[in-house]
Design an enzyme around this catalytic site. Structure first.
Site, short mmCIF file in Angstrom:
data_model
loop_
_atom_site.label_atom_id
_atom_site.label_comp_id
_atom_site.label_asym_id
_atom_site.label_seq_id
_atom_site.Cartn_x
_atom_site.Cartn_y
_atom_site.Cartn_z
N LYS A 187 -1.11 1.29 -12.20
CA LYS A 187 0.28 0.73 -11.38
C LYS A 187 0.11 -0.72 -10.71
O LYS A 187 1.12 -1.61 -10.81
CB LYS A 187 0.82 1.89 -10.33
CG LYS A 187 1.96 1.32 -9.43
CD LYS A 187 2.20 2.31 -8.52
CE LYS A 187 1.63 2.20 -7.14
NZ LYS A 187 1.88 1.28 -6.24
N ASN A 188 -0.94 -0.51 -9.95
CA ASN A 188 -1.04 -2.10 -9.13
C ASN A 188 -1.57 -3.05 -9.99
O ASN A 188 -1.50 -4.35 -9.58
CB ASN A 188 -2.24 -1.76 -8.18
CG ASN A 188 -1.60 -1.01 -6.98
OD1 ASN A 188 -0.41 -0.62 -7.04
ND2 ASN A 188 -2.43 -0.62 -5.81
N ARG B 117 7.93 -2.71 -2.11
CA ARG B 117 7.55 -4.12 -1.57
C ARG B 117 7.11 -4.99 -2.61
O ARG B 117 6.91 -6.22 -2.32
CB ARG B 117 6.42 -3.57 -0.69
CG ARG B 117 6.67 -3.37 0.77
CD ARG B 117 5.09 -3.35 1.37
NE ARG B 117 4.49 -4.77 1.46
CZ ARG B 117 4.74 -5.66 2.23
NH1 ARG B 117 5.64 -5.69 3.18
NH2 ARG B 117 3.82 -6.69 1.94
N CYS C 126 7.49 -0.75 6.66
CA CYS C 126 6.74 0.20 5.64
C CYS C 126 6.07 1.33 6.17
O CYS C 126 5.73 1.13 7.20
CB CYS C 126 5.88 -0.55 4.79
SG CYS C 126 4.78 0.21 3.76
N ARG D 274 3.81 -4.57 7.35
CA ARG D 274 3.03 -5.32 6.37
C ARG D 274 3.80 -6.60 6.06
O ARG D 274 4.92 -6.63 5.28
CB ARG D 274 3.15 -4.42 4.84
CG ARG D 274 2.27 -3.10 5.12
CD ARG D 274 2.43 -2.30 3.99
NE ARG D 274 1.74 -2.83 2.68
CZ ARG D 274 1.69 -1.94 1.61
NH1 ARG D 274 2.33 -0.94 1.46
NH2 ARG D 274 0.72 -2.44 0.50
N PRO D 275 3.29 -7.70 6.68
CA PRO D 275 4.03 -8.98 6.80
C PRO D 275 3.90 -9.47 5.27
O PRO D 275 3.07 -9.21 4.35
CB PRO D 275 3.52 -9.49 7.71
CG PRO D 275 2.25 -9.11 7.83
CD PRO D 275 2.16 -7.56 7.35
N ASP E 118 -6.69 2.84 -0.68
CA ASP E 118 -5.58 3.56 -1.46
C ASP E 118 -6.53 4.79 -1.75
O ASP E 118 -5.90 5.50 -2.23
CB ASP E 118 -5.28 2.64 -2.75
CG ASP E 118 -4.26 1.77 -2.46
OD1 ASP E 118 -3.55 1.85 -1.45
OD2 ASP E 118 -3.84 1.23 -3.52
N ILE F 145 -8.05 -1.71 6.88
CA ILE F 145 -7.01 -2.43 6.14
C ILE F 145 -5.73 -2.52 6.57
O ILE F 145 -5.12 -3.49 7.30
CB ILE F 145 -6.98 -2.17 4.59
CG1 ILE F 145 -8.23 -2.33 3.95
CG2 ILE F 145 -5.95 -3.30 3.76
CD1 ILE F 145 -8.98 -3.54 3.66
N ARG G 291 5.79 7.92 -7.74
CA ARG G 291 5.84 6.75 -7.80
C ARG G 291 4.44 6.18 -8.30
O ARG G 291 4.47 4.93 -8.91
CB ARG G 291 5.68 5.94 -6.49
CG ARG G 291 7.15 6.15 -5.79
CD ARG G 291 7.29 5.19 -4.42
NE ARG G 291 6.54 4.03 -4.59
CZ ARG G 291 5.52 3.44 -3.59
NH1 ARG G 291 5.28 4.27 -2.71
NH2 ARG G 291 4.97 2.42 -3.94
C1 UD1 Z 1 -1.81 -3.87 -2.61
C2 UD1 Z 1 -1.48 -2.62 -3.38
C3 UD1 Z 1 -1.55 -1.49 -2.31
C4 UD1 Z 1 -3.04 -1.48 -1.54
C5 UD1 Z 1 -3.41 -2.94 -0.80
C6 UD1 Z 1 -4.65 -3.13 -0.52
C7 UD1 Z 1 -0.02 -3.32 -5.04
C8 UD1 Z 1 1.21 -3.23 -5.51
N1 UD1 Z 1 -0.37 -2.61 -3.67
O1 UD1 Z 1 -0.83 -4.16 -1.44
O2 UD1 Z 1 -1.53 -0.32 -3.05
O3 UD1 Z 1 -3.33 -0.51 -0.76
O4 UD1 Z 1 -3.19 -3.99 -1.87
O5 UD1 Z 1 -5.82 -2.91 -1.46
O6 UD1 Z 1 -1.07 -3.72 -5.75
N2 UD1 Z 1 -1.10 -8.89 5.01
C9 UD1 Z 1 -0.82 -9.90 5.86
N3 UD1 Z 1 0.27 -10.81 5.44
C10 UD1 Z 1 0.63 -10.97 4.07
C11 UD1 Z 1 0.13 -9.74 3.21
C12 UD1 Z 1 -0.87 -8.87 3.68
O7 UD1 Z 1 -1.02 -9.85 7.06
O8 UD1 Z 1 1.58 -11.89 3.82
C13 UD1 Z 1 -2.22 -7.96 5.54
C14 UD1 Z 1 -1.68 -6.62 5.35
O9 UD1 Z 1 -0.71 -6.28 6.37
C15 UD1 Z 1 -2.98 -5.85 5.29
C16 UD1 Z 1 -3.94 -6.79 4.43
O10 UD1 Z 1 -3.40 -8.06 4.60
O11 UD1 Z 1 -3.48 -5.55 6.46
C17 UD1 Z 1 -4.02 -6.47 3.03
O12 UD1 Z 1 -2.69 -6.24 2.44
P1 UD1 Z 1 -2.72 -6.89 0.81
O13 UD1 Z 1 -3.90 -6.79 0.07
O14 UD1 Z 1 -1.71 -8.25 0.85
O15 UD1 Z 1 -1.66 -5.48 0.23
P2 UD1 Z 1 -0.39 -5.56 -0.77
O16 UD1 Z 1 -0.70 -6.78 -1.79
O17 UD1 Z 1 0.75 -5.46 -0.05
#
Ligand code: UD1
Length: 435
Positions: free
Chosen positions: A22-23, A103, A127, A132-133, A322, A344, A414
């Site tokens: 999925k990811n 998201r 979320c 999750r910013p 995950d 995380i 999902r």
């Molecule tokens: C992706 C995965 C999700 C997984 C996560 C971490 C998909 C669709 N989803 O989510 O299943 O749990 O990676 O492996 O692939 N952060 C910020 N600012 C941002 C973006 C992220 O502060 O703009 C922080 C998040 O709050 C979190 C960390 O960075 O603490 C990692 O998040 P991120 O790797 O971005 O997760 P996703 O890409 O949303």
């Protein structure tokens, strides 16, 4: 509404076909926004999130041809093949009604601004697994020449003369932000350097697909990526990588139930950290080559023991967040105490009170949970507020005495293709019924 009824106690034996990830699929499905040529993706899983992204792509003007019917009762069907034609994009606005469901919709921002110079996406909002910013996505796009404006709950990125190139330094390795910038940078006028990108296998899968479309990306999977922008990308055919989280979840089921499962199509390298913990706790892990009875994959067999373990979630190649909830279900029935630390995401322990309803002994202190193994769990009605948390409850149900009813099944739909079919085929007593 539907629910899953699991009668625990059966050891799982046999072959579980692992679906496309999925990811990996979600970012790959955004690549057709970068080119007027058709992009064909193979091995796409049949999941609600894929349908949600299809709705969004359709809304933007991408036409989609789907081949491959519904999953069979055992889940042993080829993944779907879809062709995405982005030659007539009519709209560059991703509306709230679709974005709020998922998201990952933010992943259309980079490709749209790169190709059309203008893109607007609703802010994804709160979320279930914490705040999750998207600030890292936006700062990265700014660093390569986009102007960002936030208004009325929407983010608009503009670059009327194209993205320029530049250096992006991520303070935290974000998977989604790295993917957004990889896609956007592929069409930049200059060179983009990414320092501290995410190194997850899904990033490599995306970079491979973009490179076969004509992009010039070097270093995906390492701590430094360079992208030399090109004026145009072309169509391609790409097969989605196997789902390491789905595979890991069934691996946990094998150990918890004292069983033996061949995770068909799974890639051991992508699962390194979780397989390490499984070996520590009581798993015998072997990579198997294709033969007359299966296509090869990772075999996970219980040695009859379940020892407690400690783990901390980290970016790849560390232990994946995950998989944290599923390993907690294992710790619940392991010998002795385990300490599980979530580094995380904040607030990713929603499965704890539900596991306790089944008889688990868990104490949460900030980002760490101490789990004291119990001899037996007792089935009960449970519900979870996110995808992986729901899977941890299903895993606990597989070893609980009596019936466990998992409500809010849409979370599992999902991310787990054909869950009950795959579980039943390896000996679980599970059925889906109207709630
Ligand atoms: C992706 C995965 C999700 C997984 C996560 C971490 C998909 C669709 N989803 O989510 O299943 O749990 O990676 O492996 O692939 N952060 C910020 N600012 C941002 C973006 C992220 O502060 O703009 C922080 C998040 O709050 C979190 C960390 O960075 O603490 C990692 O998040 P991120 O790797 O971005 O997760 P996703 O890409 O949303």
């Amino acid at each position: 509404m539907e629910k899953l009824i699991i009668k625990g106690g059966n050891a799982l034996h046999g072959i579980v076909p692992i679906s496309g990830a999925k990811n990996a699929a979600l970012p790959l499905m955004c690549t057709p926004l970068l080119t007027p040529d058709p992009v064909t993706l193979e091995n796409l899983p049949r999941l609600a999130d894929i349908n949600t992204l299809n709705d969004l792509l359709n809304h933007l003007g991408v036409s989609i041809t789907i081949r491959g019917g519904k999953g069979g009762a055992t889940g042993r069907r080829e993944g779907r093949r879809m062709t995405f034609d982005g030659s007539e994009i009519t709209n560059t606005v991703a509306p709230y009604d679709i974005v709020r469901k998922m998201r990952a919709s933010i992943l259309v921002l980079g490709p749209l601004v790169a190709r059309f110079g203008d893109a607007t996406v609703s802010m994804p909002g709160g979320c279930a697994i914490g705040n999750r910013p998207i600030d890292l996505h936006l700062k990265a796009l700014e660093a390569i020449g986009a102007d960002i404006e936030l208004k009325d709950g929407y983010v608009r990125a503009t670059a009327p003369h194209g993205l320029t190139g530049g250096t992006v330094r991520f303070p935290i390795a974000s998977v989604g932000a790295t993917e957004n910038i990889l896609m956007a940078a592929s069409l930049a006028k200059g060179t983009v350097n990414i320092e501290n990108p995410a190194r997850e296998p899904e990033i490599i899968d995306l970079a491979n697909c973009l490179n076969s479309m004509g992009a010039r990306i070097v270093g995906a999977g390492t701590e430094f990526i360079t992208i030399e922008g090109v004026p145009r990308l072309y169509g391609c055919t790409h097969s989605v990588m196997p789902d390491r989280v789905e595979a890991g979840s069934y691996a946990v089921a094998a150990i918890m139930t004292g069983g033996d499962l061949l995770l068909e199509g799974a890639n051991a390298h992508d699962m390194g950290a979780m397989l390490g913990v499984l070996e520590e706790t009581g798993g015998i892990i072997n990579e198997e080559k294709a033969c007359a009875s299966h296509k090869g994959g990772v075999r996970v067999k219980s040695n009859g023991h379940r020892k407690g373990f400690d783990l901390v979630t980290q970016p790849f190649p560390g232990f994946p967040t995950d998989m944290q909830a599923q390993f907690m279900a294992l710790a619940v029935v392991a010998d002795g105490a385990s300490v599980i630390t979530e580094a995380i995401f904040e607030n990713r322990f929603m499965h704890v009170p539900e596991l306790c309803r089944l008889g688990a002994d868990i104490t949460v202190n900030g980002a760490s949970a101490t789990v004291r193994g119990v001899n037996a769990l007792k089935g009960a009605p449970v519900m979870a507020t996110d995808l992986r948390a729901s899977m941890s409850l299903a895993l606990a149900g597989l070893v609980a005495e009596g019936e466990t009813h998992i409500n809010r099944l849409y979370h599992l739909d999902r991310g787990y293709e054909g869950l009950e079919g795959k579980l039943r085929a390896v000996g679980a007593d599970v059925e889906r019924v109207p709630a």
